[in-house]
Motif scaffolding. Structure first.
Motif, PDB file in Angstrom:
ATOM      1  N   TYR A 313       0.842  -1.210   0.000  1.00  0.00           N
ATOM      2  CA  TYR A 313       0.000   0.000   0.000  1.00  0.00           C
ATOM      3  C   TYR A 313       0.874   1.255   0.000  1.00  0.00           C
ATOM      4  CZ  TYR A 313      -2.919   3.763   1.817  1.00  0.00           C
ATOM      5  OH  TYR A 313      -3.547   4.979   1.996  1.00  0.00           O
ATOM      6  N   TYR A 314       1.856   1.296   0.892  1.00  0.00           N
ATOM      7  CA  TYR A 314       2.742   2.465   0.966  1.00  0.00           C
ATOM      8  C   TYR A 314       3.520   2.648  -0.335  1.00  0.00           C
ATOM      9  CZ  TYR A 314       1.892   2.766   6.018  1.00  0.00           C
ATOM     10  OH  TYR A 314       1.309   2.914   7.252  1.00  0.00           O
ATOM     11  N   GLU A 315       3.964   1.543  -0.926  1.00  0.00           N
ATOM     12  CA  GLU A 315       4.714   1.632  -2.174  1.00  0.00           C
ATOM     13  C   GLU A 315       3.847   2.221  -3.285  1.00  0.00           C
ATOM     14  OE1 GLU A 315       7.327  -1.210  -5.195  1.00  0.00           O
ATOM     15  OE2 GLU A 315       6.595  -2.021  -3.294  1.00  0.00           O
ATOM     16  N   LEU A 316       2.594   1.750  -3.391  1.00  0.00           N
ATOM     17  CA  LEU A 316       1.676   2.266  -4.401  1.00  0.00           C
ATOM     18  C   LEU A 316       1.313   3.722  -4.142  1.00  0.00           C
ATOM     19  CD1 LEU A 316      -0.698  -0.827  -4.739  1.00  0.00           C
ATOM     20  CD2 LEU A 316       1.015  -0.047  -6.393  1.00  0.00           C
ATOM     21  N   GLY A 322       7.718   4.534   4.369  1.00  0.00           N
ATOM     22  CA  GLY A 322       6.713   3.670   4.988  1.00  0.00           C
ATOM     23  C   GLY A 322       6.772   2.256   4.441  1.00  0.00           C
ATOM     24  N   ALA A 323       6.952   2.144   3.127  1.00  0.00           N
ATOM     25  CA  ALA A 323       7.026   0.819   2.504  1.00  0.00           C
ATOM     26  C   ALA A 323       8.250   0.048   3.001  1.00  0.00           C
ATOM     27  CB  ALA A 323       7.072   0.971   0.988  1.00  0.00           C
ATOM     28  N   LEU A 324       9.381   0.732   3.084  1.00  0.00           N
ATOM     29  CA  LEU A 324      10.600   0.055   3.537  1.00  0.00           C
ATOM     30  C   LEU A 324      10.483  -0.435   4.974  1.00  0.00           C
ATOM     31  CD1 LEU A 324      13.357   2.287   1.922  1.00  0.00           C
ATOM     32  CD2 LEU A 324      12.940  -0.118   1.447  1.00  0.00           C
ATOM     33  N   LYS A 325       9.824   0.341   5.812  1.00  0.00           N
ATOM     34  CA  LYS A 325       9.628  -0.066   7.211  1.00  0.00           C
ATOM     35  C   LYS A 325       8.831  -1.363   7.281  1.00  0.00           C
ATOM     36  CE  LYS A 325       7.734   1.672  11.588  1.00  0.00           C
ATOM     37  NZ  LYS A 325       7.000   2.794  12.226  1.00  0.00           N
ATOM     38  N   MET A 333      13.837  -8.750   1.449  1.00  0.00           N
ATOM     39  CA  MET A 333      15.025  -8.030   0.998  1.00  0.00           C
ATOM     40  C   MET A 333      14.941  -7.636  -0.487  1.00  0.00           C
ATOM     41  SD  MET A 333      16.448  -7.792   3.803  1.00  0.00           S
ATOM     42  CE  MET A 333      17.826  -6.826   3.218  1.00  0.00           C
ATOM     43  N   GLU A 334      14.262  -8.436  -1.293  1.00  0.00           N
ATOM     44  CA  GLU A 334      14.139  -8.112  -2.707  1.00  0.00           C
ATOM     45  C   GLU A 334      13.339  -6.830  -2.916  1.00  0.00           C
ATOM     46  OE1 GLU A 334      15.604  -9.427  -5.413  1.00  0.00           O
ATOM     47  OE2 GLU A 334      16.760 -10.539  -3.922  1.00  0.00           O
ATOM     48  N   ARG A 335      12.235  -6.701  -2.179  1.00  0.00           N
ATOM     49  CA  ARG A 335      11.442  -5.476  -2.301  1.00  0.00           C
ATOM     50  C   ARG A 335      12.228  -4.271  -1.793  1.00  0.00           C
ATOM     51  NH1 ARG A 335       7.006  -6.372  -5.511  1.00  0.00           N
ATOM     52  NH2 ARG A 335       6.148  -4.412  -4.737  1.00  0.00           N
ATOM     53  N   ILE A 336      12.992  -4.462  -0.728  1.00  0.00           N
ATOM     54  CA  ILE A 336      13.808  -3.376  -0.176  1.00  0.00           C
ATOM     55  C   ILE A 336      14.821  -2.908  -1.207  1.00  0.00           C
ATOM     56  CG2 ILE A 336      15.591  -2.822   1.525  1.00  0.00           C
ATOM     57  CD1 ILE A 336      14.055  -4.559   3.527  1.00  0.00           C
ATOM     58  N   ALA A 337      15.545  -3.847  -1.810  1.00  0.00           N
ATOM     59  CA  ALA A 337      16.563  -3.488  -2.803  1.00  0.00           C
ATOM     60  C   ALA A 337      15.929  -2.776  -3.999  1.00  0.00           C
ATOM     61  CB  ALA A 337      17.311  -4.743  -3.261  1.00  0.00           C
ATOM     62  N   GLY A 338      14.776  -3.276  -4.436  1.00  0.00           N
ATOM     63  CA  GLY A 338      14.101  -2.647  -5.571  1.00  0.00           C
ATOM     64  C   GLY A 338      13.697  -1.214  -5.278  1.00  0.00           C
ATOM     65  N   LEU A 339      13.206  -0.975  -4.085  1.00  0.00           N
ATOM     66  CA  LEU A 339      12.807   0.380  -3.708  1.00  0.00           C
ATOM     67  C   LEU A 339      14.006   1.316  -3.605  1.00  0.00           C
ATOM     68  CD1 LEU A 339      10.002  -0.110  -1.021  1.00  0.00           C
ATOM     69  CD2 LEU A 339       9.785   1.031  -3.220  1.00  0.00           C
ATOM     70  N   SER A 342      15.010   2.266  -7.081  1.00  0.00           N
ATOM     71  CA  SER A 342      14.025   3.221  -7.604  1.00  0.00           C
ATOM     72  C   SER A 342      14.238   4.606  -7.007  1.00  0.00           C
ATOM     73  CB  SER A 342      12.620   2.718  -7.285  1.00  0.00           C
ATOM     74  OG  SER A 342      11.656   3.642  -7.714  1.00  0.00           O
ATOM     75  N   ASN A 343      14.516   4.680  -5.705  1.00  0.00           N
ATOM     76  CA  ASN A 343      14.753   5.969  -5.049  1.00  0.00           C
ATOM     77  C   ASN A 343      16.036   6.621  -5.541  1.00  0.00           C
ATOM     78  OD1 ASN A 343      14.018   7.877  -2.696  1.00  0.00           O
ATOM     79  ND2 ASN A 343      16.147   7.359  -2.279  1.00  0.00           N
ATOM     80  N   ALA A 344      17.051   5.800  -5.836  1.00  0.00           N
ATOM     81  CA  ALA A 344      18.341   6.332  -6.291  1.00  0.00           C
ATOM     82  C   ALA A 344      18.214   6.998  -7.653  1.00  0.00           C
ATOM     83  CB  ALA A 344      19.377   5.214  -6.343  1.00  0.00           C
TER      84      ALA A 344
END
Length: 806
Positions: A313-316, A322-325, A333-339, A342-344
């Motif tokens: 939800y936070y990612e969308l 919030g999503a990373l938390k 860990m895969e979702r964390i790395a992807g985010l 994306s942020n970088a």
């Protein structure tokens, strides 16, 4: 009156315990006033806050009729008329479960409320139920809120003394922080200390668990299992709205479940009301209880799915922190790395580099080297953290990767290298001309595709925006003519309006012709509005606002910035709005708007003591001014010294001069003889750029110092210019940074809230009438209590009337 079968003393408290009781004065005053007027009372609060104890102690040996709503029927309320006052208590209103029973009781209660021979007391765990609101408006209740029943520090000390406990100041503060003044928690602490216990961290944690056990077994266990599960699932987040609740729980009847929870107790608090959404917060004690239940009841796979749903939800919603938390909680860990990748890809002004530093810095270096974007992001982040050597190390890692790659991957790496050549904060702007020319050539030959830039970092300035361009101001007209078009081409949408606004700001700082400055600023505004970025419009609005201020047209400046705020809010430009608020506070200082500045300082200003973030530099400079206004010179000096260190590391001339000027003012007012040396260095540096307005804008705060300083200018004409401009500002705005007084400490909204409280309105009603957020009203309440030296609404209204504030 003869005691009947349904008449009894409240018997849930033993006599010995009743003797160990201190009646909260805020609630006591309300009860006395209500009984005198035979006015119906509604008191509410969470289990354990002291409702029953309050009534038991207040009524003492008086006789009364007591009913629990859980077992109440309509016939019970057929109370015969008498010549004496009959006290009727209806407790546990939160236990009424059916609409039919409520409708029948509503009519009976209304009749009792209008009777002169009946004093009606209603009690429950939730705020005033919706079915009682019509009656509340027809015959105003005295509402005793949970806060009225909380013990003040003085009352807490008295209560502890009944147990034979004499507390030092630190222990009392610790008890108040832990207990929030709640009666049952105070009792647990008193029993613990009376038995020889201490208030070390281990004991406090144990007491917390005992309180949560109390809530768990005496409150939550009595609820329907469906509601328990609903709240248990939502406890993984601090704040939620309908959409987030649906995402986490998978339920379509979220609003119904929230309504049930609100009726059963004051555990869910309405946090914010927006046009299409209402946010709620589960109170800390309940949330921690529910987290314990969740971990005990659900399998790891089941609770992991809840965190994943919340993270999605936070990612969308583009809430990366919030999503990373949430993803961290479920170890995805895969979702964390992807985010993080994306942020970088975002520039520091639109991304979350600083907020996410914990995640970036915990990545293994091998993982970072696998991604071009992560290497670029690490170089940018380390520069923002003032770790220049680490920043350059990751820049070199990226350069090495560029040489080792081929094809489109090499083009991507080269694009990011060029981006860092332009954007790395600590490199300054001295060598930027050649870099920009090279970047323009590469772009025209389609050898690179530049990531998004931010020229201003959401600041109301280009000269002091993403980088410091003071050096360019020395050759402003020449550079605008020679590389202006190349700059705009290289920066794309972010370059629209750049040249016009850069010239306007340079001329503004040098004290040049107002007509030419306004012409350039308006031209830049229109260019930025035609396919450019709102951040350049912010620069244009700020330049025009400063022109109005300088020319003694403060209302025009205020109106212009208010209009721009509407556009920023429409575009949800949160970070621009934060800096815009700081700019409005700063300009408000010229009009002596002390209360607004102090409220901003307490409520919205970033806290440099928790962490010093370079992205907050503009708000820090505003905060330093408010510190000076409030007489907090040591705080101002500490903050300004940090800003000067940052300016030195990052080659930020503008901030170095501005922070130096403000530091000299703080030193001067605090009696520090070093003020003259500090001011001389800043004036000399400003003179080398012929910056006049940077000094003259401080007006009345620096006017006298300019005549007392031992500084010797190189150009007498420049010195006379700053004296003349500063004198005009001091004459136009004599209240600027003048030491604040108590009379000016209450804002317009604070006074309006006090008036409405005096009329008996609740926090929710006041928020609705004034069109404010509930949290804003609560904040003003807290500040009003603090300024008036009271701890309750009734006392605040009384004191405000005594001081003739309302």
């Amino acid at each position: 009156m003869t005691k009947t079968d349904n008449s009894r003393k409240i018997d849930s408290i033993s006599i010995s315990e009743a003797q160990l009781y201190v009646r909260p004065q805020a609630a006591d005053r309300k009860l006395i006033a209500a009984q005198t007027l035979s006015q119906t009372v509604y008191l509410y609060g969470v289990s354990g806050c002291g409702k029953t104890s309050l009534l038991y102690d207040y009524l003492g040996r008086k006789r009364y009729l007591y009913f629990s709503a859980e077992k109440l029927c309509e016939a019970d309320l057929d109370i015969p008329y008498t010549s004496k006052q009959t006290i009727v208590i209806i407790d546990d209103l939160h236990m009424l479960r059916t609409d039919e029973l409520r409708e029948g009781l509503q009519s009976k209660i209304e009749k009792l409320a209008y009777r002169d021979d009946v004093w009606l007391i209603l009690a429950g765990r939730s705020r005033l139920p919706s079915w009682l609101v019509p009656l509340y408006y027809r015959r105003v209740f005295t509402v005793i809120e949970e806060n009225d029943m909380l013990l003040s520090p003085v009352e807490m000390a008295s209560y502890m003394s009944l147990w034979g406990l004499a507390l030092c100041g630190d222990d009392l503060n610790k008890i108040m922080k832990f207990s929030f003044g709640i009666g049952i928690v105070a009792r647990l602490i008193a029993m613990h200390l009376a038995a020889g216990g201490t208030l070390d961290d281990t004991s406090v944690e144990k007491l917390k668990n005992e309180f949560w056990d109390y809530l768990d077994f005496h409150v939550f266990d009595q609820w329907d299992t469906e509601l328990q599960e609903f709240l248990m699932q939502l406890c993984i987040v601090d704040v939620f709205d309908k959409r987030l609740a649906e995402m986490i729980t998978g339920r379509s009847d979220v609003e119904k479940m929230i309504s049930q929870a609100e009726l059963l107790g004051n555990f869910i608090v309405m946090k914010d009301v927006a046009v299409n959404s209402v946010s709620y917060e589960i109170r800390t004690g309940m949330r921690r209880c529910m987290v314990r239940r969740l971990m005990r009841t659900y399998s790891k796979e089941k609770w992991t799915r809840l965190y994943y749903n919340a993270g999605l939800y936070y990612e969308l919603s583009n809430d990366t922190p919030g999503a990373l938390k949430m993803y961290e909680a479920c170890n995805d860990m895969e979702r964390i790395a992807g985010l993080l990748v994306s942020n970088a890809r975002k520039n520091p002004a639109s991304g979350h580099y600083y907020e996410l530093r914990k995640y970036y810095l915990s990545l293994p270096e091998d993982k970072i080297r696998e991604s071009i974007e992560l290497m670029a992001g690490m170089s940018m982040l380390q520069s923002m953290l003032l770790n220049t050597d680490e920043s350059e190390r990751w820049y070199n890692e990226l350069k090495k990767a560029e040489n080792d790659l081929s094809g489109s991957a090499r083009k991507t790496a080269r694009s990011w290298v060029t981006y860092l050549d332009i954007g790395i904060p600590h490199r300054g702007s001295m060598a930027l001309l050649d870099v920009l020319k090279n970047a323009g050539t590469l772009l025209m030959n389609r050898n690179i595709v530049l990531p998004e830039f931010s020229v201003t970092s959401n600041m109301p300035s280009q000269m002091n925006g993403g980088k410091d361009f003071c050096e360019w101001s020395k050759r402003d007209r020449e550079l605008a003519a020679s590389i202006g078009k190349l700059l705009e081409f290289t920066l794309g949408k972010y370059g629209k309006g750049l040249v016009s606004l850069a010239l306007a700001e340079s001329f503004l700082e040098k004290g040049e012709n107002s007509y030419e400055i306004a012409n350039l600023a308006n031209k830049g505004m229109l260019q930025a509005q035609s396919g450019g970025k709102i951040e350049q419009c912010f620069v244009a609005a700020a330049i025009l606002a400063w022109l109005h201020v300088i020319n003694d047209h403060y209302p025009d400046a205020n109106e212009l910035l208010c209009s721009f705020r509407k556009r920023a809010e429409q575009e949800n430009a949160v970070r621009i709005i934060q800096n815009l608020t700081a700019l409005q506070i700063r300009i408000g200082l010229y009009q002596g708007r002390v209360a607004e500045a102090l409220d901003w300082l307490d409520q919205l200003a970033p806290d440099e003591e928790i962490e010093f973030s370079v992205m907050e530099r503009y708000r820090y400079l505003t905060k330093a001014r408010v510190y000076i206004l409030a007489g907090k010179y040591e705080r101002a000096v500490n903050l300004l010294q940090r800003l000067r260190y940052y300016a030195k590391i990052m080659h930020r001339t503008y901030i170095s001069i501005e922070a130096g000027i403000l530091l000299s003012i703080a030193q001067y007012r605090s009696g520090d003889d070093k003020w003259d040396e500090t001011l001389k260095r800043s004036l000399s540096e400003a003179e080398s750029y012929h910056f006049v307005r940077m000094i003259s804008r401080e007006g009345a705060a620096i006017n006298r110092m300019l005549r007392e300083t031992s500084w010797k200018p190189k150009q007498e004409k420049y010195y006379q210019a700053i004296l003349s401009e500063t004198g005009k500002m001091a004459l136009a705005y004599p209240a600027y940074l003048k030491a604040s007084s108590e009379e000016s400490a209450f804002s317009e909204n604070a006074i309006r809230i006090l008036k409405l409280q005096g009329e008996g309105m609740s926090t929710v009603e006041i928020a609705s009438v004034l069109e404010l957020k509930i949290e804003t009203v609560k904040y003003h309440n807290k500040q009003n209590y603090k300024k008036l030296g009271v701890n309750s609404k009734t006392a605040a209204v009384t004191e405000a009337r005594r001081l003739k504030l309302i």
